[in-house]
Every structure is written in C-alpha cells, then in structure tokens.
Design an enzyme around this catalytic site. Structure first.
Site, short mmCIF file in Angstrom:
data_model
loop_
_atom_site.label_atom_id
_atom_site.label_comp_id
_atom_site.label_asym_id
_atom_site.label_seq_id
_atom_site.Cartn_x
_atom_site.Cartn_y
_atom_site.Cartn_z
N GLY A 1 2.76 0.22 4.01
CA GLY A 1 2.98 -1.21 4.20
C GLY A 1 2.59 -1.75 5.55
CB CYS B 1 -0.98 -0.02 1.17
SG CYS B 1 -0.23 -0.25 2.81
CB SER B 2 0.65 4.70 1.12
OG SER B 2 -0.06 4.49 2.33
#
Length: 246
Positions: free
Chosen positions: A148, A145-146
């Site tokens: 983690g 994701c952005s």
C-alpha cells in the site's frame, strides 16, 4: 472523496492457501462500495501471478465470492525489483547510444523498448485513467497493492492529479506528496538506498536493503511529466519544478 465518487485505501484479508476469510474486512469493503452509484470496484495493482505467489506466502487477495458488492479487478503494475532492473537497462541504453548510423539508431530504440521503462509508465497511467473515469461516473473504489505504499501511492496520486486541479498547483502538489506518500508510509529511505544494507524486520526477517531500492517515486514523477507535457496549461508548475522535487 470527490463529488462524483470516492476512492479509498483498505487492508486486504490475509487469506493464504487456506483461503481464510476476514468478515470485518468484507463488511468494511461492503460499506465503502455502497457509497458510490452503480458498479463499484476493488482494484489490485499487482500482476495476478504475483498476487497468487503472495497467497502461497500466507497473504492473498480478494475473492469475488466473498466481495459480491463489487468487481475485483487486477491492473498489473510490476513490483519494485522489476522496476529497478528496468531503469538500470533504460539508463544503460541512454548512456551508451549507438546513433552514428540508421542501424545504430534502430539498436538504440530497441534497447530503450527492451528496458520496459516506458511500458511500466504506460501501465501506471492507464490504470489511473481508468480509475479516474470510473470515479467520474460515480463508482466507489478500493485500491491497493501488496503493502500500500508503492503502486498504491503512484496510482492514487495520479488519479487525484487527473481529477482535481488543486493538486496541479504548487501548494496542492506538495500537499499530495505529504498525504499520499509520506503519511501512507512510502519507504523513501529504503527505496533511495539511504540506510544500512542489512536490516532485521520482525515481519520480513533479515533484509538486504540494497534489494529494496527502487525508483518508485521517480517513476511517478515521470508519469506526471508525461501528462504535463501534453497539457502544460493545466498545471501551475513546469518540468523544472518536477526535477527540483525529484
């Protein structure tokens, strides 16, 4: 790593608006994706619009042109702020139901749906089901994701629950939380609001930690509950255990 495939966490290059490349990252991803059989995937669990906004802030996401050994796919799961607001609306709908008439019950259902809470659960479970299916087919996965430690932990944890019966035992489930949540840095104190409201972070500047609160772990627990509710005999524990953990 499972016998039929593998799932890995990997940092993404900070490409930014200039579309900078990280050759080390590209090479690492190539090695990982070559461990599978057939098609490999890089899964970004952010909405693509959010990823594009991150790129404008100097971050970024994988570019298909540079990661040709795998397919780069977005599975949109909303961020902590959307999830926080969704739970607030969901709780408001539950705590103030209007069920005295059939019309009132309709209003209650609409309020629950409009909160978006169940849709967010569906997004996480759907992503985990697809990733599990690809791993069973032997594909190698890189999932992020952005940062983690939120959406990444949710999906990776759920995939392992689906694929490996060990993690559906009490001991295995506790080990899973220790491994995929604690060890990978999920910010329990921030998400649960157990720190001071303002804190300075070298990479993020001054943060209003009230805005960092979000029921990410609670959301994951509810995803597991939905699966447990459908397949109770597949688990060594029941809903009471999940409530105790949460």
């Amino acid at each position: 790593k499972s016998s039929s495939g593998s799932i890995h966490r990997c940092s993404q290059p900070l490409s930014g608006l200039q579309n900078n490349r990280s050759f080390d990252d590209e090479q690492l991803c190539l090695f990982i994706t070559q461990t599978g059989k057939g098609q490999s995937y890089i899964i970004d669990t952010r909405p693509k619009l959010n990823a594009m906004a991150n790129r404008a802030q100097g971050k970024g996401y994988e570019d298909d042109r540079f990661y040709k050994s795998s397919r780069c796919i977005f599975f949109p799961i909303e961020n902590i702020h959307v999830v926080r607001e969704s739970l607030e609306k969901f709780q408001e709908a539950i705590e103030n139901p209007s069920t005295s008439t059939s019309c009132g019950f309709y209003d209650f259902q609409k309020a629950v749906k409009d909160s978006g809470w169940t849709q967010h659960l569906q997004s996480i479970i759907s992503c985990a089901l697809q990733v599990s299916d690809w791993i069973r087919q032997g594909s190698a996965m890189i999932l992020h994701c952005s940062d983690g430690w939120d959406r990444t932990s949710q999906v990776c944890g759920l995939v392992q629950i689906l694929l490996d019966p060990y993690f559906r035992t009490v001991k295995g489930f506790c080990n899973l939380i220790e491994k995929d949540w604690c060890s990978f840095g999920h910010q329990f104190q921030h998400r649960l609001g157990q720190l001071n409201l303002i804190q300075y972070n070298p990479s993020h500047g001054s943060q209003n930690l009230e805005q960092e609160q979000s029921p990410i772990f609670c959301q994951w627990i509810e995803c597991i509950y939905q699966i447990l509710n459908l397949f109770p005999s597949a688990f060594e524990f029941d809903a009471d255990f999940l409530i105790f953990i949460n």
